[in-house]
Design a protein around this motif. Structure first.
Motif, PDB file in Angstrom:
ATOM      1  N   SER A  23       2.730   1.825  -3.354  1.00 50.88           N
ATOM      2  CA  SER A  23       1.780   2.367  -4.335  1.00 50.88           C
ATOM      3  C   SER A  23       1.538   3.851  -4.099  1.00 50.88           C
ATOM      4  O   SER A  23       1.465   4.639  -5.047  1.00 50.88           O
ATOM      5  CB  SER A  23       0.450   1.614  -4.264  1.00 50.88           C
ATOM      6  N   TRP A  24       1.409   4.257  -2.834  1.00 48.96           N
ATOM      7  CA  TRP A  24       1.200   5.661  -2.495  1.00 48.96           C
ATOM      8  C   TRP A  24       2.402   6.520  -2.922  1.00 48.96           C
ATOM      9  O   TRP A  24       2.228   7.564  -3.545  1.00 48.96           O
ATOM     10  CB  TRP A  24       0.962   5.813  -0.983  1.00 48.96           C
ATOM     11  N   TYR A  25       3.606   6.066  -2.623  1.00 48.99           N
ATOM     12  CA  TYR A  25       4.812   6.824  -3.000  1.00 48.99           C
ATOM     13  C   TYR A  25       4.926   6.946  -4.523  1.00 48.99           C
ATOM     14  O   TYR A  25       5.350   7.979  -5.042  1.00 48.99           O
ATOM     15  CB  TYR A  25       6.074   6.171  -2.422  1.00 48.99           C
ATOM     16  N   ILE A  26       4.549   5.889  -5.229  1.00 46.19           N
ATOM     17  CA  ILE A  26       4.595   5.915  -6.695  1.00 46.19           C
ATOM     18  C   ILE A  26       3.542   6.872  -7.242  1.00 46.19           C
ATOM     19  O   ILE A  26       3.846   7.751  -8.055  1.00 46.19           O
ATOM     20  CB  ILE A  26       4.416   4.488  -7.261  1.00 46.19           C
ATOM     21  N   GLU A  27       2.304   6.730  -6.792  1.00 48.44           N
ATOM     22  CA  GLU A  27       1.204   7.547  -7.306  1.00 48.44           C
ATOM     23  C   GLU A  27       1.299   9.008  -6.863  1.00 48.44           C
ATOM     24  O   GLU A  27       1.120   9.925  -7.661  1.00 48.44           O
ATOM     25  CB  GLU A  27      -0.128   6.966  -6.827  1.00 48.44           C
ATOM     26  N   MET A  28       1.577   9.229  -5.609  1.00 49.36           N
ATOM     27  CA  MET A  28       1.529  10.587  -5.060  1.00 49.36           C
ATOM     28  C   MET A  28       2.818  11.374  -5.237  1.00 49.36           C
ATOM     29  O   MET A  28       2.783  12.583  -5.433  1.00 49.36           O
ATOM     30  CB  MET A  28       1.173  10.550  -3.574  1.00 49.36           C
ATOM     31  N   GLY A  52       5.586  10.241  -7.305  1.00 47.77           N
ATOM     32  CA  GLY A  52       6.297   9.970  -8.550  1.00 47.77           C
ATOM     33  C   GLY A  52       7.510   9.068  -8.395  1.00 47.77           C
ATOM     34  O   GLY A  52       8.384   9.053  -9.263  1.00 47.77           O
ATOM     35  N   ASP A  98       3.275  11.028   4.906  1.00 49.82           N
ATOM     36  CA  ASP A  98       2.865   9.847   4.143  1.00 49.82           C
ATOM     37  C   ASP A  98       1.738   9.125   4.877  1.00 49.82           C
ATOM     38  O   ASP A  98       1.224   9.621   5.892  1.00 49.82           O
ATOM     39  CB  ASP A  98       4.063   8.931   3.844  1.00 49.82           C
ATOM     40  N   GLU A 111       9.749   5.602  -8.377  1.00 45.24           N
ATOM     41  CA  GLU A 111       9.810   4.456  -9.279  1.00 45.24           C
ATOM     42  C   GLU A 111      10.192   3.224  -8.469  1.00 45.24           C
ATOM     43  O   GLU A 111      11.144   3.268  -7.680  1.00 45.24           O
ATOM     44  CB  GLU A 111      10.847   4.692 -10.371  1.00 45.24           C
ATOM     45  N   ARG A 150       0.835  -1.212   0.000  1.00 45.51           N
ATOM     46  CA  ARG A 150       0.000   0.000   0.000  1.00 45.51           C
ATOM     47  C   ARG A 150       0.868   1.259   0.000  1.00 45.51           C
ATOM     48  O   ARG A 150       0.623   2.194  -0.758  1.00 45.51           O
ATOM     49  CB  ARG A 150      -0.913  -0.024   1.236  1.00 45.51           C
ATOM     50  N   LYS A 195      -4.257  16.232  -4.352  1.00 46.80           N
ATOM     51  CA  LYS A 195      -4.200  14.777  -4.185  1.00 46.80           C
ATOM     52  C   LYS A 195      -4.618  14.353  -2.778  1.00 46.80           C
ATOM     53  O   LYS A 195      -4.583  13.179  -2.462  1.00 46.80           O
ATOM     54  CB  LYS A 195      -2.780  14.277  -4.458  1.00 46.80           C
TER      55      LYS A 195
END
Length: 138
Positions: A23-28, A30, A115, A32, A20, A94
């Protein structure tokens, strides 16, 4: 630079749910994804590796200073006040938990954000001069 610390290569942040949180670090933010298993995720973010490590509930990278104020352990940099304001708007849109843009009495402005697990981070509107020089930014 022989024998001297040159740069920070990796930061470690405690999280309760690796999937979870990654996914948050990737979506919010950017980030990788480089690697992920059930106990850790390795992300590329802001020119360094970030490890999200499965930890006990309530663990954060935050600490309290001598006057009882909760502090962050990491400051991200952006290139100028306009970039800071744009990022603050983006994070707000966001629905990332953010603080107000502050004047802390030094060059530039800052704001904090959190976060999913409550790890507190700072953002500063000034890039380090050596970073600007090395990456040819004006």
């Amino acid at each position: 630079m022989n024998g001297k610390l040159v740069r920070v290569g990796t930061s470690y942040f405690p999280v309760t749910d690796v999937v979870r949180s990654s996914s948050w670090y990737i979506e919010m933010l950017g980030a990788e994804l480089s690697y992920q298993d059930e106990v850790k995720a390795i992300l590329n973010l802001a020119n360094q590796s970030v490890f999200l490590v499965k930890s006990q509930e309530g663990q954060t990278s935050n600490f309290f200073d001598s006057t009882g104020n909760e502090r962050f352990s990491l400051t991200f940099e952006v290139n100028g006040l306009e970039a800071l304001e744009a990022l603050h708007r983006e994070f707000s849109e966001k629905e990332i938990r953010v603080g107000v843009i502050e004047n802390r009495g030094h060059t530039g402005r800052n704001f904090v954000f959190y976060d999913l697990d409550g790890n507190k981070f700072d953002v500063w509107s000034e890039l380090s001069p050596i970073f600007k020089e090395n990456y040819l930014l004006s």
